[in-house]
Design a protein around this motif. Structure first.
Motif, PDB file in Angstrom:
ATOM      1  N   ALA A 141       0.964  -1.188  -0.177  1.00  0.00           N
ATOM      2  CA  ALA A 141      -0.076   0.225  -0.073  1.00  0.00           C
ATOM      3  C   ALA A 141       0.964   1.134  -0.198  1.00  0.00           C
ATOM      4  CB  ALA A 141      -0.869   0.095   1.247  1.00  0.00           C
ATOM      5  N   ILE A 142       0.648   2.231  -0.847  1.00  0.00           N
ATOM      6  CA  ILE A 142       1.325   3.342  -0.737  1.00  0.00           C
ATOM      7  C   ILE A 142       0.341   4.538  -0.108  1.00  0.00           C
ATOM      8  CG2 ILE A 142       1.942   5.434  -2.124  1.00  0.00           C
ATOM      9  CD1 ILE A 142       2.617   3.703  -4.238  1.00  0.00           C
ATOM     10  N   LEU A 143       0.809   5.147   0.854  1.00  0.00           N
ATOM     11  CA  LEU A 143      -0.019   5.945   1.797  1.00  0.00           C
ATOM     12  C   LEU A 143       0.488   7.428   1.474  1.00  0.00           C
ATOM     13  CD1 LEU A 143      -0.002   4.119   5.281  1.00  0.00           C
ATOM     14  CD2 LEU A 143      -1.437   3.902   3.096  1.00  0.00           C
ATOM     15  N   ALA A 144      -0.269   8.181   1.304  1.00  0.00           N
ATOM     16  CA  ALA A 144       0.075   9.851   0.796  1.00  0.00           C
ATOM     17  C   ALA A 144      -0.947  10.854   1.373  1.00  0.00           C
ATOM     18  CB  ALA A 144       0.554   9.841  -0.627  1.00  0.00           C
ATOM     19  N   CYS A 145      -0.705  12.066   1.603  1.00  0.00           N
ATOM     20  CA  CYS A 145      -1.573  12.941   2.026  1.00  0.00           C
ATOM     21  C   CYS A 145      -1.676  13.647   0.607  1.00  0.00           C
ATOM     22  CB  CYS A 145      -0.863  13.944   2.884  1.00  0.00           C
ATOM     23  SG  CYS A 145      -0.936  13.209   4.687  1.00  0.00           S
ATOM     24  N   ALA A 146      -2.954  14.324   0.452  1.00  0.00           N
ATOM     25  CA  ALA A 146      -3.033  15.002  -0.833  1.00  0.00           C
ATOM     26  C   ALA A 146      -2.429  16.173  -0.892  1.00  0.00           C
ATOM     27  CB  ALA A 146      -4.654  15.500  -0.753  1.00  0.00           C
ATOM     28  N   PRO A 147      -2.142  16.959  -2.013  1.00  0.00           N
ATOM     29  CA  PRO A 147      -1.393  17.947  -2.118  1.00  0.00           C
ATOM     30  C   PRO A 147      -1.991  19.306  -0.993  1.00  0.00           C
ATOM     31  CG  PRO A 147      -1.648  17.376  -4.263  1.00  0.00           C
ATOM     32  CD  PRO A 147      -2.577  16.233  -3.255  1.00  0.00           C
ATOM     33  N   GLY A 148      -1.073  19.871  -0.446  1.00  0.00           N
ATOM     34  CA  GLY A 148      -1.566  20.891   0.462  1.00  0.00           C
ATOM     35  C   GLY A 148      -1.902  20.366   2.047  1.00  0.00           C
ATOM     36  N   GLU A 149      -1.926  19.116   1.913  1.00  0.00           N
ATOM     37  CA  GLU A 149      -2.495  18.530   3.462  1.00  0.00           C
ATOM     38  C   GLU A 149      -1.149  18.303   4.060  1.00  0.00           C
ATOM     39  OE1 GLU A 149      -4.108  17.514   6.506  1.00  0.00           O
ATOM     40  OE2 GLU A 149      -5.533  17.881   4.983  1.00  0.00           O
ATOM     41  N   ARG A 150      -0.900  18.832   5.382  1.00  0.00           N
ATOM     42  CA  ARG A 150       0.155  18.707   5.942  1.00  0.00           C
ATOM     43  C   ARG A 150       0.003  17.749   7.350  1.00  0.00           C
ATOM     44  NH1 ARG A 150       3.033  24.148   6.763  1.00  0.00           N
ATOM     45  NH2 ARG A 150       4.287  22.860   7.942  1.00  0.00           N
TER      46      ARG A 150
ATOM     47  N   ALA B 159       3.579   4.969  -7.849  1.00  0.00           N
ATOM     48  CA  ALA B 159       2.768   4.051  -8.063  1.00  0.00           C
ATOM     49  C   ALA B 159       3.214   3.055  -9.362  1.00  0.00           C
ATOM     50  CB  ALA B 159       1.249   4.356  -8.235  1.00  0.00           C
ATOM     51  N   THR B 160       3.684   3.781 -10.299  1.00  0.00           N
ATOM     52  CA  THR B 160       4.264   3.135 -11.648  1.00  0.00           C
ATOM     53  C   THR B 160       5.461   2.186 -11.224  1.00  0.00           C
ATOM     54  OG1 THR B 160       3.092   4.990 -12.920  1.00  0.00           O
ATOM     55  CG2 THR B 160       5.054   3.532 -14.014  1.00  0.00           C
ATOM     56  N   ALA B 161       6.148   2.695 -10.460  1.00  0.00           N
ATOM     57  CA  ALA B 161       7.516   2.139 -10.120  1.00  0.00           C
ATOM     58  C   ALA B 161       7.411   0.928  -9.073  1.00  0.00           C
ATOM     59  CB  ALA B 161       8.460   3.037  -9.385  1.00  0.00           C
ATOM     60  N   THR B 162       6.355   0.873  -8.336  1.00  0.00           N
ATOM     61  CA  THR B 162       5.972  -0.293  -7.371  1.00  0.00           C
ATOM     62  C   THR B 162       4.828  -0.952  -7.549  1.00  0.00           C
ATOM     63  OG1 THR B 162       4.716   1.373  -5.858  1.00  0.00           O
ATOM     64  CG2 THR B 162       7.231   1.077  -5.611  1.00  0.00           C
ATOM     65  N   GLU B 163       4.035  -0.824  -8.515  1.00  0.00           N
ATOM     66  CA  GLU B 163       2.864  -1.300  -8.633  1.00  0.00           C
ATOM     67  C   GLU B 163       2.078  -1.806  -7.555  1.00  0.00           C
ATOM     68  OE1 GLU B 163       3.689  -4.456 -11.358  1.00  0.00           O
ATOM     69  OE2 GLU B 163       4.455  -3.181 -12.905  1.00  0.00           O
ATOM     70  N   PRO B 164       1.383  -0.936  -6.664  1.00  0.00           N
ATOM     71  CA  PRO B 164       0.895  -1.350  -5.196  1.00  0.00           C
ATOM     72  C   PRO B 164      -0.647  -1.940  -5.450  1.00  0.00           C
ATOM     73  CG  PRO B 164       0.629   0.989  -5.809  1.00  0.00           C
ATOM     74  CD  PRO B 164       1.443   0.352  -6.805  1.00  0.00           C
ATOM     75  N   SER B 165      -0.843  -2.848  -4.338  1.00  0.00           N
ATOM     76  CA  SER B 165      -2.254  -3.216  -4.445  1.00  0.00           C
ATOM     77  C   SER B 165      -3.187  -2.170  -3.947  1.00  0.00           C
ATOM     78  CB  SER B 165      -2.425  -4.525  -3.481  1.00  0.00           C
ATOM     79  OG  SER B 165      -1.479  -5.474  -3.909  1.00  0.00           O
ATOM     80  N   LEU B 166      -2.682  -1.043  -3.435  1.00  0.00           N
ATOM     81  CA  LEU B 166      -3.905   0.165  -3.020  1.00  0.00           C
ATOM     82  C   LEU B 166      -2.823   1.197  -2.735  1.00  0.00           C
ATOM     83  CD1 LEU B 166      -6.433   0.838  -1.938  1.00  0.00           C
ATOM     84  CD2 LEU B 166      -5.650   0.123   0.384  1.00  0.00           C
ATOM     85  N   VAL B 167      -3.465   2.340  -3.042  1.00  0.00           N
ATOM     86  CA  VAL B 167      -2.781   3.717  -2.948  1.00  0.00           C
ATOM     87  C   VAL B 167      -4.005   4.324  -2.050  1.00  0.00           C
ATOM     88  CG1 VAL B 167      -2.392   6.057  -4.148  1.00  0.00           C
ATOM     89  CG2 VAL B 167      -1.649   3.783  -4.929  1.00  0.00           C
ATOM     90  N   VAL B 168      -3.607   5.139  -0.997  1.00  0.00           N
ATOM     91  CA  VAL B 168      -4.623   5.680  -0.132  1.00  0.00           C
ATOM     92  C   VAL B 168      -4.036   7.003  -0.230  1.00  0.00           C
ATOM     93  CG1 VAL B 168      -5.316   5.976   2.265  1.00  0.00           C
ATOM     94  CG2 VAL B 168      -4.841   3.631   1.452  1.00  0.00           C
ATOM     95  N   VAL B 169      -4.888   7.943  -0.307  1.00  0.00           N
ATOM     96  CA  VAL B 169      -4.709   9.570  -0.486  1.00  0.00           C
ATOM     97  C   VAL B 169      -5.658   9.987   0.976  1.00  0.00           C
ATOM     98  CG1 VAL B 169      -4.913  11.480  -1.698  1.00  0.00           C
ATOM     99  CG2 VAL B 169      -4.334   9.705  -2.973  1.00  0.00           C
TER     100      VAL B 169
END
Length: 176
Positions: A80-89, A124-134
């Motif tokens: 799983a890739i976990l990231a905050c949306a742009p602007g979210e601190r 995501a392209t480099a790692t091919e995750p099963s899930l991305v969470v924003v």
């Protein structure tokens, strides 16, 4: 809250050590850490503590959670890739969510706060995750990025999380 008001780092670390020794991490997150962060935020809004005290506790808890997250990319399950949306601190809720996923065997790639969508897409392209969470604490921030989210969802399974008051339940109820 008393330790926050007096900047008592040792007391907070002692309390966390005792809680983590006595209870499962998910319980400590759900019953203590995330509700305490909500209380700290509410106390700041109400003027009961100042921003320095809020930053002190938030940064201390964030540091402790990230220490628990060390090597979370070594899971044996899906990625799983976990990231905050742009602007979210605000990323502590997302860190907590990652810790819960990790406890269920997931591998985690944590990109953190204020992640630009091109960067997220590249990862995501480099790692091919099963899930991305924003994640974002502000629904409007995600809604304003609907086009970017839709493009991202064309290539990867995508979930978004609106963090209402940083409670663990809001992270477990992902909107896909």
């Amino acid at each position: 809250l008393a330790a926050a008001r007096s900047y008592d780092e040792a007391a907070i670390h002692t309390l966390l050590d005792e809680l983590l020794a006595a209870f499962a991490l998910e319980t400590v997150l759900q019953e203590v850490i995330l509700p305490t962060l909500r209380e700290i935020g509410e106390a700041w809004i109400a003027g009961e503590i100042d921003i320095a005290q809020e930053h002190f506790v938030t940064n201390l808890l964030r540091e402790r959670l990230l220490n628990l997250a060390r090597l979370w990319s070594r899971g044996s399950g899906p990625l799983a890739i976990l990231a905050c949306a742009p602007g979210e601190r605000h990323d502590i809720g997302l860190i907590a969510f990652g810790l819960v996923l990790r406890s269920h065997g997931w591998k985690i790639l944590f990109l953190g706060a204020d992640t630009p969508f091109p960067t997220l897409q590249s990862a995501a392209t480099a790692t091919e995750p099963s899930l991305v969470v924003v994640a974002s604490s502000d629904r409007a921030r995600l809604e304003s990025q609907a086009g970017e989210l839709a493009r991202l969802a064309l290539g990867v399974p995508l979930a978004r999380s609106e963090e209402h008051t940083s409670e663990l339940q809001s992270h477990l109820n992902l909107v896909c």
